[in-house]
Design an enzyme around this catalytic site. Sequence first.
Site, PDB file in Angstrom:
ATOM      1  N   LYS A   1       0.822  -1.222   0.000  1.00  0.00           N
ATOM      2  CA  LYS A   1       0.000   0.000   0.000  1.00  0.00           C
ATOM      3  C   LYS A   1       0.851   1.266   0.000  1.00  0.00           C
ATOM      4  CE  LYS A   1      -1.102  -0.568   4.940  1.00  0.00           C
ATOM      5  NZ  LYS A   1       0.287  -0.849   5.229  1.00  0.00           N
TER       6      LYS A   1
ATOM      7  N   ARG B   1      -5.407   2.376  12.107  1.00  0.00           N
ATOM      8  CA  ARG B   1      -4.978   0.994  12.313  1.00  0.00           C
ATOM      9  C   ARG B   1      -5.655   0.383  13.530  1.00  0.00           C
ATOM     10  NH1 ARG B   1       0.864   1.585   9.790  1.00  0.00           N
ATOM     11  NH2 ARG B   1       1.454  -0.569   9.653  1.00  0.00           N
TER      12      ARG B   1
ATOM     13  N   ARG C   1      13.003  -6.215   1.847  1.00  0.00           N
ATOM     14  CA  ARG C   1      12.901  -4.762   1.719  1.00  0.00           C
ATOM     15  C   ARG C   1      14.128  -4.065   2.319  1.00  0.00           C
ATOM     16  NH1 ARG C   1       7.343  -1.989   3.457  1.00  0.00           N
ATOM     17  NH2 ARG C   1       7.927  -2.444   5.593  1.00  0.00           N
TER      18      ARG C   1
ATOM     19  N   ARG D   1      15.084  -2.337   7.931  1.00  0.00           N
ATOM     20  CA  ARG D   1      14.392  -1.847   9.131  1.00  0.00           C
ATOM     21  C   ARG D   1      14.335  -2.955  10.181  1.00  0.00           C
ATOM     22  NH1 ARG D   1       8.847   0.568   6.641  1.00  0.00           N
ATOM     23  NH2 ARG D   1       8.055  -0.588   8.434  1.00  0.00           N
TER      24      ARG D   1
ATOM     25  N   ARG E   1       3.903  -7.857  13.878  1.00  0.00           N
ATOM     26  CA  ARG E   1       3.119  -6.937  13.040  1.00  0.00           C
ATOM     27  C   ARG E   1       1.891  -7.640  12.465  1.00  0.00           C
ATOM     28  NH1 ARG E   1       7.524  -4.775   9.081  1.00  0.00           N
ATOM     29  NH2 ARG E   1       5.906  -3.452   8.192  1.00  0.00           N
TER      30      ARG E   1
HETATM   31  P1  AMP Z   1       4.572   1.139   8.300  1.00  0.00           P
HETATM   32  O1  AMP Z   1       5.677   1.959   7.727  1.00  0.00           O
HETATM   33  O2  AMP Z   1       3.222   1.582   7.853  1.00  0.00           O
HETATM   34  O3  AMP Z   1       4.808  -0.339   8.135  1.00  0.00           O
HETATM   35  O4  AMP Z   1       4.591   1.417   9.894  1.00  0.00           O
HETATM   36  C1  AMP Z   1       5.720   1.067  10.660  1.00  0.00           C
HETATM   37  C2  AMP Z   1       5.393   1.130  12.139  1.00  0.00           C
HETATM   38  O5  AMP Z   1       5.017   2.459  12.517  1.00  0.00           O
HETATM   39  C3  AMP Z   1       4.243   0.249  12.610  1.00  0.00           C
HETATM   40  O6  AMP Z   1       4.607  -1.103  12.797  1.00  0.00           O
HETATM   41  C4  AMP Z   1       3.882   0.949  13.927  1.00  0.00           C
HETATM   42  O7  AMP Z   1       4.839   0.669  14.935  1.00  0.00           O
HETATM   43  C5  AMP Z   1       4.034   2.404  13.541  1.00  0.00           C
HETATM   44  N1  AMP Z   1       2.756   2.933  12.992  1.00  0.00           N
HETATM   45  C6  AMP Z   1       2.514   3.327  11.719  1.00  0.00           C
HETATM   46  N2  AMP Z   1       1.238   3.741  11.582  1.00  0.00           N
HETATM   47  C7  AMP Z   1       0.666   3.599  12.797  1.00  0.00           C
HETATM   48  C8  AMP Z   1      -0.634   3.841  13.315  1.00  0.00           C
HETATM   49  N3  AMP Z   1      -1.636   4.304  12.546  1.00  0.00           N
HETATM   50  N4  AMP Z   1      -0.857   3.567  14.620  1.00  0.00           N
HETATM   51  C9  AMP Z   1       0.112   3.113  15.417  1.00  0.00           C
HETATM   52  N5  AMP Z   1       1.362   2.849  15.006  1.00  0.00           N
HETATM   53  C10 AMP Z   1       1.642   3.084  13.713  1.00  0.00           C
END
Ligand code: AMP
Length: 217
Positions: free
Chosen positions: A13, A88, A127, A160, A171
């Site tokens: 996404k 989320r 990644r 990461r 996750r």
């Molecule tokens: P992403 O880059 O979208 O995979 O997000 C990486 C990490 O950021 C997630 O595993 C969470 O720890 C944190 N994160 C991102 N978006 C949210 C959200 N809406 N609510 C809480 N934590 C978030």
Amino acid sequence: MILVFLGPPGSGKGTQAKVLSEKRKLPHISLGDILRHEVRQESEIGLRAKEFINAGKLVPDELTIELTKKRISQADCSHGFILDGFPRSAAQAEALDKMFVDMGLTLDSVIYFAVNEDAVVERLTGRRSCKKCGAVYHIKFKLPKADDVCDVCGGELYQRKDDQEDAIRTRFEVYAQQTKPLIERYQAAGKLAQIDANGAIDEVLNRLLSVIGHGKD
Ligand code: AMP
């Protein structure tokens, strides 16, 4: 146009949001990117968020809700935006509904990126991200021009912490428990559109465009 992108970790996404954002001149708002930026800056928010992110857990709602509210209130969002990775949780979805009401905005669509989980693990473990600008690569599907060097800014590429196996497992659990139930919520509200997110970036983009309309690019 206001869009929310919803899907499991590694569903692509973020990649699609970036491409669509350029095509349609809509700001791409990735909470993950915003949070990682805060971590790099070692801000108060970044210091609070870091442990949650590295473990693959959700950062507390109070932080993500405030960051989202602040970001969508900025002038460049006045013609719409793509929210990637927010909401989320049910609390975040409620907070977002309230923000839209308070700001007089209407959500157009929630795009649910449906993927096969085996493919997703390969996407995540392969990644690589730029330490400096956050650009995303893949050791198989999107190689940088020079090994471990970002094409965009020359920064060093790294994996990461939350793309390593333990955090990936967490996750997925967090996604299943807290985020997946939002599918029903948006379906009931008549806002949900599902796309098949398996396959190459261009294929998925075409499916996305056929759902939201090809428009003029
Ligand atoms: P992403 O880059 O979208 O995979 O997000 C990486 C990490 O950021 C997630 O595993 C969470 O720890 C944190 N994160 C991102 N978006 C949210 C959200 N809406 N609510 C809480 N934590 C978030």
